[in-house]
Design a protein around this motif. Structure first.
Motif, PDB file in Angstrom:
ATOM      1  N   VAL A  14      17.406  -3.173  15.366  1.00 49.01           N
ATOM      2  CA  VAL A  14      16.016  -3.541  15.082  1.00 49.01           C
ATOM      3  C   VAL A  14      15.903  -3.534  13.559  1.00 49.01           C
ATOM      4  N   ILE A  15      15.451  -4.649  12.997  1.00 47.34           N
ATOM      5  CA  ILE A  15      15.339  -4.771  11.541  1.00 47.34           C
ATOM      6  C   ILE A  15      13.915  -4.400  11.115  1.00 47.34           C
ATOM      7  N   LEU A  16      13.829  -3.522  10.132  1.00 41.93           N
ATOM      8  CA  LEU A  16      12.528  -3.095   9.596  1.00 41.93           C
ATOM      9  C   LEU A  16      12.339  -3.770   8.248  1.00 41.93           C
ATOM     10  N   TRP A  17      11.335  -4.632   8.172  1.00 42.84           N
ATOM     11  CA  TRP A  17      11.104  -5.394   6.935  1.00 42.84           C
ATOM     12  C   TRP A  17      10.184  -4.591   6.026  1.00 42.84           C
ATOM     13  N   PHE A  18      10.762  -3.907   5.042  1.00 48.40           N
ATOM     14  CA  PHE A  18      10.002  -3.107   4.074  1.00 48.40           C
ATOM     15  C   PHE A  18       9.591  -4.041   2.937  1.00 48.40           C
ATOM     16  N   ALA A  19       8.306  -4.383   2.870  1.00 46.29           N
ATOM     17  CA  ALA A  19       7.891  -5.399   1.894  1.00 46.29           C
ATOM     18  C   ALA A  19       6.524  -5.059   1.305  1.00 46.29           C
ATOM     19  N   THR A  20       5.501  -5.866   1.596  1.00 49.00           N
ATOM     20  CA  THR A  20       4.187  -5.606   0.993  1.00 49.00           C
ATOM     21  C   THR A  20       3.710  -4.174   1.257  1.00 49.00           C
ATOM     22  N   TRP A  21       3.957  -3.707   2.496  1.00 45.64           N
ATOM     23  CA  TRP A  21       3.521  -2.337   2.848  1.00 45.64           C
ATOM     24  C   TRP A  21       4.668  -1.557   3.450  1.00 45.64           C
ATOM     25  N   LYS A  22       5.021  -0.465   2.812  1.00 46.90           N
ATOM     26  CA  LYS A  22       5.994   0.508   3.356  1.00 46.90           C
ATOM     27  C   LYS A  22       5.311   1.866   3.230  1.00 46.90           C
ATOM     28  N   ASN A  23       4.918   2.433   4.375  1.00 46.28           N
ATOM     29  CA  ASN A  23       4.040   3.611   4.359  1.00 46.28           C
ATOM     30  C   ASN A  23       2.841   3.319   3.463  1.00 46.28           C
ATOM     31  N   THR A  24       2.353   2.116   3.553  1.00 51.55           N
ATOM     32  CA  THR A  24       1.182   1.542   2.866  1.00 51.55           C
ATOM     33  C   THR A  24       1.437   1.119   1.406  1.00 51.55           C
ATOM     34  N   SER A  25       2.526   1.582   0.798  1.00 52.97           N
ATOM     35  CA  SER A  25       2.707   1.282  -0.629  1.00 52.97           C
ATOM     36  C   SER A  25       3.641   0.083  -0.847  1.00 52.97           C
ATOM     37  N   PRO A  26       3.596  -0.508  -2.047  1.00 53.68           N
ATOM     38  CA  PRO A  26       4.489  -1.643  -2.338  1.00 53.68           C
ATOM     39  C   PRO A  26       5.803  -1.221  -3.002  1.00 53.68           C
ATOM     40  N   ASN A  27       6.212   0.048  -2.811  1.00 52.00           N
ATOM     41  CA  ASN A  27       7.407   0.511  -3.521  1.00 52.00           C
ATOM     42  C   ASN A  27       8.655  -0.302  -3.214  1.00 52.00           C
ATOM     43  N   TYR A  28       8.747  -0.856  -2.018  1.00 50.33           N
ATOM     44  CA  TYR A  28       9.931  -1.631  -1.637  1.00 50.33           C
ATOM     45  C   TYR A  28       9.827  -3.106  -2.025  1.00 50.33           C
ATOM     46  N   ALA A  29       8.694  -3.502  -2.612  1.00 52.15           N
ATOM     47  CA  ALA A  29       8.594  -4.878  -3.122  1.00 52.15           C
ATOM     48  C   ALA A  29       9.421  -4.968  -4.405  1.00 52.15           C
ATOM     49  N   PRO A  30       9.941  -6.151  -4.736  1.00 47.79           N
ATOM     50  CA  PRO A  30      10.725  -6.277  -5.971  1.00 47.79           C
ATOM     51  C   PRO A  30       9.864  -5.959  -7.191  1.00 47.79           C
ATOM     52  N   SER A  31      10.530  -5.609  -8.291  1.00 46.42           N
ATOM     53  CA  SER A  31       9.817  -5.279  -9.534  1.00 46.42           C
ATOM     54  C   SER A  31       8.874  -6.399  -9.951  1.00 46.42           C
ATOM     55  N   TRP A  32       9.344  -7.648  -9.779  1.00 43.06           N
ATOM     56  CA  TRP A  32       8.507  -8.769 -10.227  1.00 43.06           C
ATOM     57  C   TRP A  32       7.223  -8.885  -9.405  1.00 43.06           C
ATOM     58  N   VAL A  33       7.162  -8.190  -8.283  1.00 40.80           N
ATOM     59  CA  VAL A  33       5.927  -8.146  -7.495  1.00 40.80           C
ATOM     60  C   VAL A  33       5.126  -6.896  -7.838  1.00 40.80           C
ATOM     61  N   LYS A  34       5.746  -5.753  -7.729  1.00 47.00           N
ATOM     62  CA  LYS A  34       4.950  -4.516  -7.792  1.00 47.00           C
ATOM     63  C   LYS A  34       4.483  -4.171  -9.197  1.00 47.00           C
ATOM     64  N   LEU A  35       5.045  -4.847 -10.206  1.00 49.57           N
ATOM     65  CA  LEU A  35       4.595  -4.589 -11.585  1.00 49.57           C
ATOM     66  C   LEU A  35       3.657  -5.668 -12.115  1.00 49.57           C
ATOM     67  N   ASP A  36       3.366  -6.648 -11.280  1.00 49.05           N
ATOM     68  CA  ASP A  36       2.557  -7.776 -11.764  1.00 49.05           C
ATOM     69  C   ASP A  36       1.202  -7.823 -11.038  1.00 49.05           C
ATOM     70  N   ASN A  37       0.289  -6.959 -11.485  1.00 51.13           N
ATOM     71  CA  ASN A  37      -1.038  -6.880 -10.863  1.00 51.13           C
ATOM     72  C   ASN A  37      -1.837  -8.173 -10.969  1.00 51.13           C
ATOM     73  N   LYS A  38      -1.517  -8.933 -11.975  1.00 52.57           N
ATOM     74  CA  LYS A  38      -2.280 -10.151 -12.195  1.00 52.57           C
ATOM     75  C   LYS A  38      -1.971 -11.184 -11.122  1.00 52.57           C
ATOM     76  N   ARG A  39      -0.677 -11.334 -10.878  1.00 57.03           N
ATOM     77  CA  ARG A  39      -0.258 -12.324  -9.891  1.00 57.03           C
ATOM     78  C   ARG A  39      -0.348 -11.765  -8.473  1.00 57.03           C
ATOM     79  N   PHE A  40      -0.056 -10.457  -8.322  1.00 52.01           N
ATOM     80  CA  PHE A  40      -0.040  -9.815  -7.008  1.00 52.01           C
ATOM     81  C   PHE A  40      -1.001  -8.625  -7.043  1.00 52.01           C
TER      82      PHE A  40
END
Ligand code: N0T
Length: 527
Positions: free
Chosen positions: A101-127
């Protein structure tokens, strides 16, 4: 061999969740499958960790392993995808003869974006992150950002495309998009774009589901409006991702819940608001038709709340699956009520040898004795899991776990129809003393009806007696024949001996030895 025989080639049906008469089966290779599962630790999703995963999985006799695939790991640079870990995982899972079973850790992992790539989780303007009620930036990503949704979806679709190409044999049987979605500390997003939607009309699908007249969120849902709005927004976001993935390869997809209290209603900012907690299951059903089921991650140790979660999530419109549960000793016995209620899967969390233990949620340390409490269930069920899953789909299974509430008096009753089975815990085998409970709560028992007046009975550290449910029938029950045996690797019953005399006169004793019985009941007139 012959031209035009393409249709005669063996087909490999894609796994599917099927529902009939309000009961459910996870179809794998065309037949119901019982997931004897295990979930690895969060950071075990790199090739170097796998040697510390398989020994634990083998020791457990698990047939399904849940493993994360992180957005940050497959798309570290935007638009450049790397599925090398997935390839390695597929190869090693096949060698170990387990499904995934594949678990897709992305926008929300235990509610946080920690598993999103840096270019996502550090860019509040775009994301954009959410805004709380005070107008402050909240840690969680907003479900109202089209850019975030599109970026997550694109990566997820790539993952599913890779699976479609690399996994024609369906080693992967389910996918979990996101992990414990929702938000801690704020009931919803209060950003201007979210507020505008909140002041707008409630979507028709939700009105229909709840039998409500049109209006804005506040007028339609009153005190529930904020949380329902957030649940709808999160669920709808996940649904778009799941739908896009299913368009590539339509395997079952589910979401898991960081649970709210089983009894009573907490303040929404004290749990993962917007996640699939039990009181918003219907919101998820309306918002996320591509999600096959919502599933509880159960870390409550006590029997009362544990059983309540099983009741809340096992519904005619929602297959019961426990994708995470604690790996401490007392959780092992909950396997029995899960399979007894027709659950499609059960998986303790943190099952590898990488040295992390999530106590107090699970075990302090996963020692051999603790591991074996889970392993003994799977060892016993593995050869009969197809048989069991078919019986469960037909609604012919029951199961209990040793209760800890003193009011239960170390006793659980199963109503089988014509018969009633009473399980007791912590009694001598002769059965004349009062049950006092096992030294630690390890008792569990499952029963399946396999024919007229005939039951498969299996479990550990439990005594069970059968009786006619109708006590005024004028008839007396007897054990016609009790076979002890086992299922072989082909799933066929192998007879070992007949139990009689002391082994049956005062009740049937399940100890720490694996024991599978075929119990044929009878009755005669008179009492
Ligand atoms: C679970 C697991 C993993 C103070 C916890 C439970 C897994 C996630 N989360 O080990 O992180 O990926 O799904 C959250 C329970 C929060 C309880 C907080 C008590």
């Amino acid at each position: 061999l012959l031209a035009g025989t393409a249709s005669a080639q063996p087909t490999n049906p894609v796994p599917a969740l099927v529902t009939r008469d309000g009961r459910h089966a996870l179809m794998v290779d065309g037949a119901p499958w019982l997931m004897l599962g295990a979930q690895v630790n969060n950071s075990s999703n790199y090739p170097a960790m796998l040697p510390q995963v398989w020994p634990t999985i083998r020791a457990m006799h698990a047939n399904t392993v849940e493993v994360p695939i992180a957005w940050e790991q497959v798309e570290r640079k935007e638009g450049q995808f790397d599925f090398s870990f997935l390839d390695q995982l597929l190869a090693e899972a096949r060698q170990n003869n387990v499904r995934l079973v594949i678990l897709w850790f992305a926008t929300w992992k235990n509610t946080s974006p920690n598993y999103a790539p840096s270019w996502v989780k550090l860019d509040n303007k775009r994301f954009p992150r959410m805004t709380n009620a005070k107008g402050e930036t909240h840690y969680a990503l907003s479900p109202h950002s089209h850019a975030t949704l599109e970026a997550d979806k694109r990566a997820f679709v790539k993952l599913m495309e890779h699976l479609k190409a690399a996994d024609p044999q369906n080693t992967v049987i389910m996918v979990q998009p996101e992990n414990e979605a929702g938000t801690y500390g704020s009931v919803r997003d209060f950003s201007p774009v979210a507020q505008k939607a909140f002041d707008g009309p409630v979507p028709q699908a939700l009105l229909t589901r709840f039998g409500k007249r049109p209006g804005n969120w506040k007028t339609v849902f009153g005190a529930d409006a904020d949380e329902y709005f957030h649940a709808w927004s999160v669920a709808h976001y996940i649904d778009e991702i799941a739908a896009a993935g299913k368009a590539v390869k339509p395997i079952p997809m589910y979401v898991n819940a960081a649970l709210a209290a089983a009894f009573g209603r907490q303040l929404a900012n004290s749990y993962a608001s917007g996640g699939p907690v039990h009181h918003v299951i219907d919101v998820y059903k309306a918002a996320a038709p591509s999600i096959d089921l919502v599933a509880p991650d159960i870390y409550a140790r006590d029997h009362g709340p544990y059983l309540e979660y099983l009741r809340l999530y096992g519904r005619p419109d929602n297959a019961l699956m426990v994708p995470e549960t604690g790996n401490a000793a007392e959780f092992a016995r909950y396997f029995y009520p899960v399979v007894g209620k027709g659950g499609i899967g059960f998986a303790p969390f943190g099952m590898d040898d990488t040295g992390y233990y999530n106590f107090p949620l699970g075990a302090r340390t996963l020692d051999a004795a603790t591991l074996d409490l889970f392993a003994r269930n799977y060892r016993m069920f593995a050869p009969m899991m197809r048989h069991w899953a078919r019986l469960a789909f037909a609604g012919k299974t029951w199961g209990v776990a040793e209760p800890t509430d003193p009011k239960a008096e170390h006793r659980q009753v199963m109503e089988l129809g014509k018969y009633r089975a009473t399980a007791t815990f912590g009694q001598y085998q002769f059965g004349v003393d009062k049950p006092t409970g096992n030294p630690q709560p390890t008792g569990g028992l499952a029963i399946a009806e396999i024919g007229p007046d005939e039951y498969l009975v299996a479990g550990f550290d439990t005594r069970v007696t059968f009786a006619l449910a109708d006590t005024k029938s004028g008839r007396s029950m007897l054990y016609d024949r009790i076979e002890e045996g086992h299922y072989d690797a082909q799933g066929d019953w192998v007879f070992d001996r007949v139990l009689n005399g002391d082994q049956t006169d005062y009740g049937l004793n399940f100890t720490g030895r694996p024991q599978v019985l075929h119990v044929k009941l009878g009755s005669y007139k008179g009492n």
